[in-house]
Design an enzyme around this catalytic site. Sequence first.
Site, PDB file in Angstrom:
ATOM      1  N   ASN A  23      46.828  32.781  38.418  1.00 22.96           N
ATOM      2  CA  ASN A  23      46.562  34.034  39.132  1.00 22.96           C
ATOM      3  C   ASN A  23      47.330  34.143  40.450  1.00 22.96           C
ATOM      4  O   ASN A  23      47.376  35.208  41.056  1.00 22.96           O
ATOM      5  CB  ASN A  23      45.057  34.219  39.374  1.00 22.96           C
ATOM      6  CG  ASN A  23      44.336  34.601  38.090  1.00 22.96           C
ATOM      7  OD1 ASN A  23      44.983  34.914  37.084  1.00 22.96           O
ATOM      8  ND2 ASN A  23      43.020  34.568  38.098  1.00 22.96           N
ATOM      9  N   ASP A 307      35.274  33.946  38.258  1.00 21.79           N
ATOM     10  CA  ASP A 307      35.995  33.232  37.204  1.00 21.79           C
ATOM     11  C   ASP A 307      35.399  31.853  36.900  1.00 21.79           C
ATOM     12  O   ASP A 307      35.893  31.149  36.019  1.00 21.79           O
ATOM     13  CB  ASP A 307      37.483  33.084  37.583  1.00 21.79           C
ATOM     14  CG  ASP A 307      38.220  34.424  37.541  1.00 21.79           C
ATOM     15  OD1 ASP A 307      37.660  35.396  36.988  1.00 21.79           O
ATOM     16  OD2 ASP A 307      39.342  34.497  38.064  1.00 21.79           O
TER      17      ASP A 307
HETATM   18  C1  EPZ Z   1      41.792  39.182  39.661  1.00 19.30           C
HETATM   19  O1  EPZ Z   1      41.693  40.327  38.849  1.00 19.30           O
HETATM   20  C2  EPZ Z   1      41.951  38.006  38.718  1.00 19.30           C
HETATM   21  N1  EPZ Z   1      43.144  38.211  37.919  1.00 19.30           N
HETATM   22  C3  EPZ Z   1      40.717  37.891  37.842  1.00 19.30           C
HETATM   23  O2  EPZ Z   1      40.857  36.733  37.043  1.00 19.30           O
HETATM   24  C4  EPZ Z   1      39.481  37.727  38.725  1.00 19.30           C
HETATM   25  O3  EPZ Z   1      38.340  37.707  37.913  1.00 19.30           O
HETATM   26  C5  EPZ Z   1      39.400  38.898  39.714  1.00 19.30           C
HETATM   27  O4  EPZ Z   1      40.646  38.995  40.463  1.00 19.30           O
HETATM   28  C6  EPZ Z   1      38.254  38.761  40.697  1.00 19.30           C
HETATM   29  O5  EPZ Z   1      38.381  37.581  41.415  1.00 19.30           O
HETATM   30  C7  EPZ Z   1      44.335  37.926  38.439  1.00 19.30           C
HETATM   31  O6  EPZ Z   1      44.470  37.510  39.583  1.00 19.30           O
HETATM   32  C8  EPZ Z   1      45.517  38.125  37.568  1.00 19.30           C
HETATM   33  P1  EPZ Z   1      39.917  42.854  41.290  1.00 19.30           P
HETATM   34  P2  EPZ Z   1      41.824  41.787  39.475  1.00 19.30           P
HETATM   35  O7  EPZ Z   1      40.872  43.979  41.463  1.00 19.30           O
HETATM   36  O8  EPZ Z   1      42.794  41.733  40.586  1.00 19.30           O
HETATM   37  C9  EPZ Z   1      37.169  46.682  40.529  1.00 19.30           C
HETATM   38  C10 EPZ Z   1      40.742  35.461  35.037  1.00 19.30           C
HETATM   39  O9  EPZ Z   1      39.849  35.125  34.236  1.00 19.30           O
HETATM   40  N2  EPZ Z   1      38.391  47.478  40.758  1.00 19.30           N
HETATM   41  O10 EPZ Z   1      39.660  41.961  42.449  1.00 19.30           O
HETATM   42  O11 EPZ Z   1      42.055  42.716  38.361  1.00 19.30           O
HETATM   43  C11 EPZ Z   1      37.258  45.833  39.268  1.00 19.30           C
HETATM   44  O12 EPZ Z   1      36.933  46.574  38.124  1.00 19.30           O
HETATM   45  C12 EPZ Z   1      40.794  36.858  35.605  1.00 19.30           C
HETATM   46  O13 EPZ Z   1      41.660  34.707  35.407  1.00 19.30           O
HETATM   47  C13 EPZ Z   1      38.294  48.852  40.790  1.00 19.30           C
HETATM   48  O14 EPZ Z   1      37.231  49.446  40.610  1.00 19.30           O
HETATM   49  O15 EPZ Z   1      40.358  41.977  40.025  1.00 19.30           O
HETATM   50  C14 EPZ Z   1      36.282  44.737  39.590  1.00 19.30           C
HETATM   51  O16 EPZ Z   1      34.986  45.172  39.322  1.00 19.30           O
HETATM   52  C15 EPZ Z   1      39.882  37.809  34.979  1.00 19.30           C
HETATM   53  N3  EPZ Z   1      39.442  49.594  41.041  1.00 19.30           N
HETATM   54  C16 EPZ Z   1      36.457  44.524  41.091  1.00 19.30           C
HETATM   55  O17 EPZ Z   1      37.055  45.731  41.561  1.00 19.30           O
HETATM   56  C17 EPZ Z   1      40.642  48.979  41.248  1.00 19.30           C
HETATM   57  O18 EPZ Z   1      41.642  49.684  41.459  1.00 19.30           O
HETATM   58  C18 EPZ Z   1      37.346  43.372  41.496  1.00 19.30           C
HETATM   59  O19 EPZ Z   1      38.559  43.428  40.742  1.00 19.30           O
HETATM   60  C19 EPZ Z   1      40.724  47.582  41.217  1.00 19.30           C
HETATM   61  C20 EPZ Z   1      39.579  46.841  40.978  1.00 19.30           C
END
Ligand code: EPZ
Length: 421
Positions: A23, A307
């Site tokens: 990540n 995670d």
């Molecule tokens: C990152 O995802 C990681 N992926 C995820 O790891 C991890 O679970 C997550 O961060 C939280 O720590 C990578 O780094 C590639 P977020 P990301 O944007 O960036 C909501 C794994 O298993 N949200 O921090 O996509 C979203 O739906 C993976 O390795 C919005 O609503 O996560 C979530 O509920 C899975 N609108 C929360 O925010 C947006 O535009 C946090 O998501 C963006 C996010």
Amino acid sequence: MHQIRVRGGRPLRGIIPISGAKNAALPLMAACLLSCKPVNLSNVPDVADIASMTNLLREHGVRIERDGGDMTMNAAQVESTTAPYDLVRKMRASVLVLGPLVARFGKAQVSLPGGCAIGNRPIDLHLKGLADLGAELSIEDGYIEAKAPKGRLQCGRFTFPFVSVGATENLMMAASLAQGETVLINSAREPEISDLAKLLVAMGAEIEGAGSDTIYIQGKSELGGATHRVVADRIETGTYAMAVAIVGTEVILSNTDLLLINATAKTLRQAGVTLETVEGGVRVSRGDEPVLGVDMMTEPYPGFPTDLQAQFMSLMSVSRGKSMVTETIFDNRFMHVQELSRMGANITVHEASAIIRGVEKLKGAQVIATDLRASVSLVLAGLVAEGETIIDRIYHLDRGYQDLIGKLSACGADVSKIVSG
Ligand code: EPZ
């Protein structure tokens, strides 16, 4: 369809080398699009998500060479600013090319990522933030069409309504080439953010505050090349710490740092697990006594990571006592509960919380992996279960765990791949 077979009950003893964080590596790879000079990364993990990002960047025209953990990327001749659906749907992190592409080329077309097993995952914050930097955005035929008027993004001041790792990364990259100083408020503080900032600074960007909730980025008209080592994978570190916790005895996790998993270590210690820093890594041990039930809630960094929630739930399934696990980041991240229950776990889910009543023994069963972390939680459950656990759909594991079977087997676990078809 390949499967994994785990025969439970063997304690772990030995050394597990921790890989670079996938990540962290994914945004670091996307950052190569910001410069026409080569970007060299070391400690890049050999996992399927990295292969997916490699394919996407090659589609854009980036030349990529890989030799073990070393990767050289050269985006001198980007031929296409379109990230097609077929590549983006395989991996949501593909959306990380959006910021760099529009910042450097003044335009980008990136497919919307579509559905996801762990919940509704919109990308509205990525888009709102880019709009704040002056990008004109529209959605056409399932694609985000982004343009920078006059070819260059402008500085902005964006407050995230809640923490998003990916949106913070996308905006940091975009702002590095924007005109003027951008301020990102309520940013994510994950170590992967600090790692990206380190690379961007090495490429010539001026960034302050990465790792805190306010990040200041002074945009440059161009960025250069750089060399950078990917930070250790804190989720892999935490996963193997829990493997030791669930089945007992002692393992050294090498090439990692206890500081990366502070909140996890605190929770594991409350459960009776010993974690300590040793030279070049972390020693994890647990004696004959089962772990104690401990309550846990997932939170953005520095809190307990979502995670590691599934793995922790496997651990709590065999704890002495009760625990409550609350998931606050994703809305559908309890898919592993059904499978753990098939192995004899006693778990009741109510909305975003699960009550786990520890049982003395789990029993091996045939189970299905639903996403990356859920899959590994089933492997952990298999390590402690009586008899044989067969896990289907293991391609999820290949996305994020380099040589899981090799690493566990080297410490005495009876884990193997069943190759069929
Ligand atoms: C990152 O995802 C990681 N992926 C995820 O790891 C991890 O679970 C997550 O961060 C939280 O720590 C990578 O780094 C590639 P977020 P990301 O944007 O960036 C909501 C794994 O298993 N949200 O921090 O996509 C979203 O739906 C993976 O390795 C919005 O609503 O996560 C979530 O509920 C899975 N609108 C929360 O925010 C947006 O535009 C946090 O998501 C963006 C996010």
